[in-house]
Motif scaffolding. Sequence first.
Motif, PDB file in Angstrom:
ATOM      1  N   ALA A  86     135.093 111.853  -8.500  1.00 44.09           N
ATOM      2  CA  ALA A  86     133.767 112.474  -8.528  1.00 44.09           C
ATOM      3  C   ALA A  86     133.885 113.734  -9.374  1.00 44.09           C
ATOM      4  O   ALA A  86     134.814 114.521  -9.194  1.00 44.09           O
ATOM      5  CB  ALA A  86     133.302 112.825  -7.117  1.00 44.09           C
ATOM      6  N   ARG A  87     132.979 113.935 -10.296  1.00 43.11           N
ATOM      7  CA  ARG A  87     133.038 115.087 -11.188  1.00 43.11           C
ATOM      8  C   ARG A  87     132.500 116.339 -10.497  1.00 43.11           C
ATOM      9  O   ARG A  87     131.439 116.302  -9.865  1.00 43.11           O
ATOM     10  CB  ARG A  87     132.232 114.815 -12.460  1.00 43.11           C
ATOM     11  N   ARG A  88     133.239 117.436 -10.620  1.00 44.59           N
ATOM     12  CA  ARG A  88     132.795 118.696 -10.017  1.00 44.59           C
ATOM     13  C   ARG A  88     131.409 119.085 -10.509  1.00 44.59           C
ATOM     14  O   ARG A  88     130.593 119.614  -9.759  1.00 44.59           O
ATOM     15  CB  ARG A  88     133.782 119.824 -10.356  1.00 44.59           C
ATOM     16  N   GLU A  89     131.135 118.798 -11.770  1.00 50.06           N
ATOM     17  CA  GLU A  89     129.887 119.214 -12.386  1.00 50.06           C
ATOM     18  C   GLU A  89     128.659 118.564 -11.740  1.00 50.06           C
ATOM     19  O   GLU A  89     127.556 119.109 -11.810  1.00 50.06           O
ATOM     20  CB  GLU A  89     129.899 118.888 -13.887  1.00 50.06           C
ATOM     21  N   THR A  90     128.834 117.381 -11.124  1.00 56.91           N
ATOM     22  CA  THR A  90     127.679 116.650 -10.587  1.00 56.91           C
ATOM     23  C   THR A  90     127.842 116.223  -9.130  1.00 56.91           C
ATOM     24  O   THR A  90     126.957 115.580  -8.581  1.00 56.91           O
ATOM     25  CB  THR A  90     127.417 115.391 -11.438  1.00 56.91           C
ATOM     26  N   VAL A  91     128.964 116.587  -8.504  1.00 52.67           N
ATOM     27  CA  VAL A  91     129.248 116.069  -7.167  1.00 52.67           C
ATOM     28  C   VAL A  91     128.214 116.496  -6.124  1.00 52.67           C
ATOM     29  O   VAL A  91     127.965 115.766  -5.154  1.00 52.67           O
ATOM     30  CB  VAL A  91     130.672 116.499  -6.717  1.00 52.67           C
ATOM     31  N   GLU A  93     125.009 116.777  -6.579  1.00 50.01           N
ATOM     32  CA  GLU A  93     123.702 116.167  -6.793  1.00 50.01           C
ATOM     33  C   GLU A  93     123.698 114.646  -6.799  1.00 50.01           C
ATOM     34  O   GLU A  93     122.695 114.021  -6.441  1.00 50.01           O
ATOM     35  CB  GLU A  93     123.108 116.630  -8.131  1.00 50.01           C
ATOM     36  N   LYS A  94     124.778 114.017  -7.210  1.00 56.12           N
ATOM     37  CA  LYS A  94     124.778 112.557  -7.334  1.00 56.12           C
ATOM     38  C   LYS A  94     124.580 111.900  -5.970  1.00 56.12           C
ATOM     39  O   LYS A  94     125.255 112.252  -4.997  1.00 56.12           O
ATOM     40  CB  LYS A  94     126.095 112.076  -7.952  1.00 56.12           C
ATOM     41  N   TYR A  97     127.588 110.847  -3.803  1.00 58.18           N
ATOM     42  CA  TYR A  97     128.505 111.844  -3.268  1.00 58.18           C
ATOM     43  C   TYR A  97     127.817 112.985  -2.512  1.00 58.18           C
ATOM     44  O   TYR A  97     128.476 113.732  -1.799  1.00 58.18           O
ATOM     45  CB  TYR A  97     129.334 112.454  -4.410  1.00 58.18           C
ATOM     46  N   ARG A  98     126.523 113.137  -2.689  1.00 58.28           N
ATOM     47  CA  ARG A  98     125.815 114.316  -2.196  1.00 58.28           C
ATOM     48  C   ARG A  98     126.004 114.538  -0.700  1.00 58.28           C
ATOM     49  O   ARG A  98     126.318 115.641  -0.248  1.00 58.28           O
ATOM     50  CB  ARG A  98     124.329 114.189  -2.546  1.00 58.28           C
ATOM     51  N   THR A 174     137.849 117.962 -12.580  1.00 59.33           N
ATOM     52  CA  THR A 174     137.213 118.972 -13.416  1.00 59.33           C
ATOM     53  C   THR A 174     137.839 118.912 -14.802  1.00 59.33           C
ATOM     54  O   THR A 174     138.760 118.122 -15.044  1.00 59.33           O
ATOM     55  CB  THR A 174     137.397 120.380 -12.809  1.00 59.33           C
ATOM     56  N   ARG A 186     140.578 115.620 -18.238  1.00 56.74           N
ATOM     57  CA  ARG A 186     140.170 115.814 -16.846  1.00 56.74           C
ATOM     58  C   ARG A 186     141.409 115.978 -15.969  1.00 56.74           C
ATOM     59  O   ARG A 186     142.504 115.502 -16.301  1.00 56.74           O
ATOM     60  CB  ARG A 186     139.358 114.627 -16.321  1.00 56.74           C
TER      61      ARG A 186
END
Length: 251
Positions: A86-91, A93-94, A97-98, A174, A186
Amino acid sequence: MCGRYASSRTSDDLAEEFEVAEVRVDAPLAPDYNVAPTKEVYAIVERPPGDAAEVAVPERQLRVLRWGLVPSWAKDPAIGSRMINARRETVAEKPAYRRAFQRRRCLLPADGYFEWYATEQRTASGKPRKQPFFIRPADGGVLAMAGLYEIWRDPTRADDDPARFRWTCTVITTEAEDALGRIHDRMPLMVEPERRAAWLDPRTEGPGLLDLLTPAAPGRLEAYPVSSLVSNVRNNGPELVVPLPAEEALG
């Protein structure tokens, strides 16, 4: 991304290292030097004792989860094989994963992880040859990777079937710091000891959660080339993390 890692420490060692209150492990895992997606892995979580009501004060537990997160709403658990990172940048909101980010955070202990560097050499088909690297804490300690976990209910199993719930996890990644970015862009996020309590506690809320996740400080990790044997998931053993002599590494 983080698609392979090594985990050789015992459940007792990890329980001591992470100050675990309860070891919820039915069968200890064997040392694994080539952990791949869908394999069972150790994870540190905080949950109410004995899975009591959520109002109970959580305790730190060591559990066995399957790598590859399956959201609680998923129709098919096979989705987990595509959700290992899961990407830190979007974790936050997605949709996948939200909810886990808000309440079900974990630590995934590792000796280190593997990445593949594309060299200037070419295969017979013209593709770049890739040299695997092992990346680990420079001090030889445990790499506590930030993760999330979910509990998926299998609708095909009876209510009294102990296997009706599938516990799965993902690693949060990240952008790699400069020294490691030359190998791969990454890297998994580490959770330092002083931040682990806040990260694991399901009562920790708010935008400050992301502030608990920071890339490893420069020099905290070291990387060295290893045998290409690790590229085949069927290979396993401590020889996979032995440094490769410089003359044997791909240029």
